[in-house]
Write an enzyme that holds these catalytic residues in place. Sequence first.
Site, PDB file in Angstrom:
ATOM      1  N   SER A 237      12.262  35.050  26.935  1.00 37.66           N
ATOM      2  CA  SER A 237      12.404  34.614  25.540  1.00 37.66           C
ATOM      3  C   SER A 237      12.829  35.735  24.601  1.00 37.66           C
ATOM      4  O   SER A 237      12.546  35.695  23.398  1.00 37.66           O
ATOM      5  CB  SER A 237      11.088  33.983  25.037  1.00 37.66           C
ATOM      6  OG  SER A 237      10.740  32.867  25.837  1.00 37.66           O
TER       7      SER A 237
ATOM      8  N   GLY B  47      14.491  37.905  32.128  1.00 35.06           N
ATOM      9  CA  GLY B  47      13.466  36.876  32.145  1.00 35.06           C
ATOM     10  C   GLY B  47      13.937  35.526  31.624  1.00 35.06           C
ATOM     11  O   GLY B  47      15.036  35.393  31.052  1.00 35.06           O
ATOM     12  N   HIS B  48      13.112  34.517  31.801  1.00 32.75           N
ATOM     13  CA  HIS B  48      13.430  33.152  31.410  1.00 32.75           C
ATOM     14  C   HIS B  48      13.736  33.046  29.919  1.00 32.75           C
ATOM     15  O   HIS B  48      13.193  33.774  29.089  1.00 32.75           O
ATOM     16  CB  HIS B  48      12.251  32.224  31.748  1.00 32.75           C
ATOM     17  CG  HIS B  48      10.992  32.566  30.999  1.00 32.75           C
ATOM     18  ND1 HIS B  48      10.742  32.135  29.716  1.00 32.75           N
ATOM     19  CD2 HIS B  48       9.928  33.324  31.352  1.00 32.75           C
ATOM     20  CE1 HIS B  48       9.575  32.585  29.302  1.00 32.75           C
ATOM     21  NE2 HIS B  48       9.046  33.323  30.274  1.00 32.75           N
ATOM     22  N   ASP B  49      14.669  32.148  29.590  1.00 30.19           N
ATOM     23  CA  ASP B  49      14.999  31.800  28.201  1.00 30.19           C
ATOM     24  C   ASP B  49      15.552  32.966  27.381  1.00 30.19           C
ATOM     25  O   ASP B  49      15.586  32.888  26.143  1.00 30.19           O
ATOM     26  CB  ASP B  49      13.772  31.205  27.483  1.00 30.19           C
ATOM     27  CG  ASP B  49      13.283  29.940  28.158  1.00 30.19           C
ATOM     28  OD1 ASP B  49      13.988  28.924  28.076  1.00 30.19           O
ATOM     29  OD2 ASP B  49      12.201  29.987  28.795  1.00 30.19           O
ATOM     30  N   ALA B  50      15.988  34.025  28.055  1.00 30.08           N
ATOM     31  CA  ALA B  50      16.601  35.137  27.320  1.00 30.08           C
ATOM     32  C   ALA B  50      17.977  34.714  26.802  1.00 30.08           C
ATOM     33  O   ALA B  50      18.693  33.948  27.454  1.00 30.08           O
ATOM     34  CB  ALA B  50      16.730  36.351  28.223  1.00 30.08           C
TER      35      ALA B  50
END
Length: 214
Positions: A162, A142-145
Amino acid sequence: MKAHDVVIVGYGGLAKEIAQYISDINRDAKVWDLLGFCAEQGALIGREIGEYKIVMCDDDLSYNSDSLAVILGVGFPNVIAKTALRFAGNSSLSFPNIIHPHSYRSSHIRMERGNIVCPGTIMSVDVEIGSNNVFNWNCTIGHDAKIGSFNVFNPSCNISGSTKIGSRILIGTGAQILQGLSICDDVIIGAGAVVTKDITEPGTYVGMPARKLK
């Protein structure tokens, strides 16, 4: 453009899959010239593994002086870390990212070296990835991982946005890490487990919700 010589460390199932990925990558234009596999023991040199052979042992690779790309074809975090450390001091070796053409990556990803991205893997925006990770079939990131190094993500695991994933972590098939959670180094997460809170102690976690085994 001349194809780059490459060798795969290991000769088991993952190593054979990587050989296929290289063939898939080369389908449109030849990027890699796969020399074969590297085994721990010299006595195995010459053994046929599918279409290729074991062409060298670890000692040969450690003292290699020619420019050579190396892919770590092993699927256990601690072994990946140990193997990467063994070869890190040889400046003639490089560790490319092998990214299958049937994976999806956003253009906003920072990835270091030696990662393997298998078919069906999806990586969202603003993901930061260390070195020598294995993202197996159909993983989602997922985003910002933020992901460390020497991790193995087994098929169909879901890493939500995240999240912060440490290093030397094995995440089992179908496991899920929920949004915004952190996982410390040296953790095993069992197949199908659902992580619903931060993991701050090394160990093995299983179940739904995931709990540490005593």
